[in-house]
Design a protein around this motif. Structure first.
Motif, PDB file in Angstrom:
ATOM      1  N   TYR A  29       0.837  -1.166   0.045  1.00 37.75           N
ATOM      2  CA  TYR A  29      -0.061   0.067   0.031  1.00 37.75           C
ATOM      3  C   TYR A  29       0.831   0.997   0.000  1.00 37.75           C
ATOM      4  CZ  TYR A  29      -4.244  -2.753   1.197  1.00 37.75           C
ATOM      5  OH  TYR A  29      -5.275  -3.554   1.146  1.00 37.75           O
ATOM      6  N   HIS A  30       0.843   2.036  -1.052  1.00 39.06           N
ATOM      7  CA  HIS A  30       1.371   3.408  -1.227  1.00 39.06           C
ATOM      8  C   HIS A  30       0.313   4.494  -0.630  1.00 39.06           C
ATOM      9  CE1 HIS A  30       4.851   1.548  -3.229  1.00 39.06           C
ATOM     10  NE2 HIS A  30       3.777   0.695  -3.782  1.00 39.06           N
ATOM     11  N   THR A  31       0.855   5.310   0.281  1.00 38.32           N
ATOM     12  CA  THR A  31      -0.239   6.180   0.724  1.00 38.32           C
ATOM     13  C   THR A  31       0.062   7.604   0.426  1.00 38.32           C
ATOM     14  OG1 THR A  31       1.200   6.699   3.105  1.00 38.32           O
ATOM     15  CG2 THR A  31      -0.614   4.829   3.035  1.00 38.32           C
ATOM     16  N   LEU A  39      -3.293   4.934   7.953  1.00 38.97           N
ATOM     17  CA  LEU A  39      -3.296   3.774   7.461  1.00 38.97           C
ATOM     18  C   LEU A  39      -3.205   2.611   8.726  1.00 38.97           C
ATOM     19  CD1 LEU A  39      -4.165   1.588   5.063  1.00 38.97           C
ATOM     20  CD2 LEU A  39      -1.632   1.771   4.494  1.00 38.97           C
ATOM     21  N   LYS A  72       5.736   6.005   4.015  1.00 40.12           N
ATOM     22  CA  LYS A  72       4.494   6.154   2.940  1.00 40.12           C
ATOM     23  C   LYS A  72       4.100   4.857   2.217  1.00 40.12           C
ATOM     24  CE  LYS A  72       7.507   8.140  -0.603  1.00 40.12           C
ATOM     25  NZ  LYS A  72       7.755   9.356  -1.440  1.00 40.12           N
ATOM     26  N   THR A  73       4.826   3.744   2.950  1.00 38.90           N
ATOM     27  CA  THR A  73       4.170   2.236   2.398  1.00 38.90           C
ATOM     28  C   THR A  73       4.062   1.425   3.394  1.00 38.90           C
ATOM     29  OG1 THR A  73       5.822   2.990   0.579  1.00 38.90           O
ATOM     30  CG2 THR A  73       5.274   0.846   0.738  1.00 38.90           C
ATOM     31  N   GLU A 107     -11.497   7.973   6.029  1.00 45.37           N
ATOM     32  CA  GLU A 107     -11.167   8.797   4.908  1.00 45.37           C
ATOM     33  C   GLU A 107     -12.036  10.101   4.841  1.00 45.37           C
ATOM     34  OE1 GLU A 107     -11.525   6.246   1.348  1.00 45.37           O
ATOM     35  OE2 GLU A 107      -9.293   5.519   1.829  1.00 45.37           O
ATOM     36  N   VAL A 113      -4.956   5.983   0.850  1.00 42.67           N
ATOM     37  CA  VAL A 113      -4.112   5.022  -0.109  1.00 42.67           C
ATOM     38  C   VAL A 113      -4.088   5.468  -1.497  1.00 42.67           C
ATOM     39  CG1 VAL A 113      -3.819   2.728  -0.976  1.00 42.67           C
ATOM     40  CG2 VAL A 113      -4.552   3.040   1.499  1.00 42.67           C
ATOM     41  N   GLU A 114      -2.957   5.737  -2.133  1.00 40.83           N
ATOM     42  CA  GLU A 114      -2.928   5.942  -3.369  1.00 40.83           C
ATOM     43  C   GLU A 114      -2.871   5.092  -4.313  1.00 40.83           C
ATOM     44  OE1 GLU A 114      -0.298   9.120  -5.930  1.00 40.83           O
ATOM     45  OE2 GLU A 114       0.873   8.346  -4.089  1.00 40.83           O
ATOM     46  N   VAL A 116      -2.449   0.339  -4.580  1.00 40.92           N
ATOM     47  CA  VAL A 116      -2.495  -0.933  -4.006  1.00 40.92           C
ATOM     48  C   VAL A 116      -1.877  -1.866  -5.145  1.00 40.92           C
ATOM     49  CG1 VAL A 116      -3.698  -2.697  -2.817  1.00 40.92           C
ATOM     50  CG2 VAL A 116      -4.206  -0.577  -2.349  1.00 40.92           C
TER      51      VAL A 116
END
Length: 130
Positions: A29-31, A39, A72-73, A107, A113-114, A116
């Motif tokens: 997951y990249h946030t 997250l 961020k991950t 959210e 999350v940007e 997945v």
């Protein structure tokens, strides 16, 4: 540690065959900037419990220590009884009323999350048993 019952296949044996058996899913997951904490809180407080309810076994969770992924991950691995079970597990998870509520609430101040990524894995015959 999972041990095989007499006459049954080990996870390594099951995972190394092309057919059924346990499968592992690596998720990344990249946030969005500044959202990793949100997250992690969502996973810690809600997501893992909902996963369990839908037969999704958490193996481990990691955050990178170095840039560019640091802060961020999230990486994690789930274990499913089979690839077919994974598909059914995710469908049930996405339809879960509690998940829908948790997701929406987390959210409220913007998406977390940007991106997945998901990769299904099978154990090799030389892998330690999980």
């Amino acid at each position: 540690m999972v041990s095989a019952l007499p006459g049954s296949r080990s996870l390594a044996q099951a995972g190394s065959e092309g057919g059924g058996g346990a499968v592992f899913e690596l998720r990344e997951y990249h946030t969005f900037e500044g959202k990793l904490g949100d997250l992690l809180t969502r996973f810690r407080d809600h997501t893992i419990t909902i996963f369990k309810r839908h037969g999704m076994e958490s193996v481990a969770y990691w955050t990178p220590m170095d840039d560019p992924l640091k802060d961020k991950t999230l990486f994690y691995i789930l274990k499913h009884p089979s690839r077919e079970a994974a598909t059914a597990n995710w469908a049930a998870f996405r339809d879960d009323p509690e998940w829908k509520q948790v997701s929406a609430a987390s959210e409220a101040n913007g998406k977390i999350v940007e991106k997945v990524e998901s990769t299904f894995l099978k154990l090799t015959d030389f892998s330690p048993r999980l």
